[in-house]
Design an enzyme around this catalytic site. Sequence first.
Site, PDB file in Angstrom:
ATOM      1  N   GLU A 155       0.399  26.621 -15.882  1.00  0.00           N
ATOM      2  CA  GLU A 155       1.355  25.881 -15.066  1.00  0.00           C
ATOM      3  C   GLU A 155       0.829  24.479 -14.767  1.00  0.00           C
ATOM      4  OE1 GLU A 155       3.368  29.415 -12.366  1.00  0.00           O
ATOM      5  OE2 GLU A 155       1.646  28.333 -11.549  1.00  0.00           O
ATOM      6  N   CYS A 156       1.631  23.474 -15.002  1.00  0.00           N
ATOM      7  CA  CYS A 156       1.382  22.090 -14.602  1.00  0.00           C
ATOM      8  C   CYS A 156      -0.006  21.605 -15.043  1.00  0.00           C
ATOM      9  CB  CYS A 156       1.581  21.922 -13.100  1.00  0.00           C
ATOM     10  SG  CYS A 156       1.892  20.200 -12.628  1.00  0.00           S
ATOM     11  N   GLY A 157      -0.994  21.578 -14.162  1.00  0.00           N
ATOM     12  CA  GLY A 157      -2.336  21.172 -14.568  1.00  0.00           C
ATOM     13  C   GLY A 157      -2.877  22.043 -15.676  1.00  0.00           C
TER      14      GLY A 157
END
EC number: 6.3.5.11
Length: 454
Positions: free
Chosen positions: A328-330
């Site tokens: 997720e994301c990072g």
Amino acid sequence: MNIKIPRIVIGGTGSGVGKTTIALALTQILRKKGLKVATFKCGPDYLDPTYHSRASQKICHNLDGWLMGKESVLNTFYQACHNVDIVIIEGMMGLFDGHSPNSEIGSTAEIAKWLASPVLVVLDTRGMARTVSAILKGLKIFDPDLNLAGAFANFTGSPSHIQLLKDASTEVPILGGLCKHSEQTFPERHLGLYSASEENVSEEKFNFWGEEGEKSLEVNSILEIANSAPEISIPVSNINTTLKRCKIGIAMDSAFHFYYEENLMRLRQAGAELVFFSPLSDSKLTDVDGLYFGGGYPEVFAPTLSKNKSLLNYIQDLSYKNIPIYAECGGLMYLSKGIKLVEGEFFPMLGLISATSIMEKKLKALGYVEVTTKKETIFGEVGLRFRGHQFRYSDLELDESNPIELVYNLRKRKSDQVSEEGYSKNSILASYIHAHWASNPNLAEGFVQSCLRK
């Protein structure tokens, strides 16, 4: 099941009024008195909970009406309140701010009413005197069903200013407040506060606000209000934790630490043993059946992540063996070919997703989203629906010569427009969306099943 536990919600007239500081000060004061304190944070924020966890020495849980729904909010509250003496719930934004300008859905007020909790509201009272009474009266009559039991005056100029405000407030009692001390504010960066686990968030600042609170907060009155909270009924789900069936590696360090505790709890309940590791410092993992990379600050730690070639090579080998990997994301940025910083410097990463992560100066996306899977993924079958949140300053530059399969239909909370997202390749699923698995209990079970089939 009916439970009765002392509790308060600390709301505010808006963001930046000092809700977190008041909550931290109270937590430290109550712990000093020998009380066991459980803390919660309303909304999707990852950073404030790290401060509450540090202050209370217990894991802080998020409570979000839109992401989770009432039953999951009540269940999470119940499960985190075992063997505690008092509960402090920090709100988000303004007291009535949430999903819509015309309703309380997703707001702090909604959570407070679901939990039948008294509310103490924080105000920024710089340059204010009698007007504080008008503001508090307005908040009180705006929703008569909300138990607005007290207030805190923050950013005051002196103890005499706090007393003046107490004398002025006729509708809602002011229970103290904190004076301005700009040198003792907690440090921030582009996504908000620094994580409380980082070195530049000193114990001195925590102790300072606890000591200031002892001088100026009416702790006995606050405890009386917390103790007045009525018994509430919790529709407790019959959750049976499955015997451990697989091991899932969870990236957890200064670069990756944005996880909803509910997600990790549901993985354990589905039969996963969680093995925590550091992409910054570990060279390999032992016998894992799947990997989960949460969000965080990979851009801040990009040089160190990129230099850890032994772990990069190890994870690449796991991917080639079709170990399920969720990011997720990072985590998505870590799976990409590399991270290009605002200054232009590029740091190679895993290269499992054929795209480059580009950091920008301006915010690229913020807000709640609803996701529908349009293809089978490591979460399970086509058509799974869940809710999440995004907050990012980066974007992906896709490699058109090696296209990525997009497996999410994404709808923003306030729009009917659907866009494509969710990057899938073999046993990889990566996205900018921070999914809250309470919105669909099948996600954790689906991921565990994928790990068992590896």
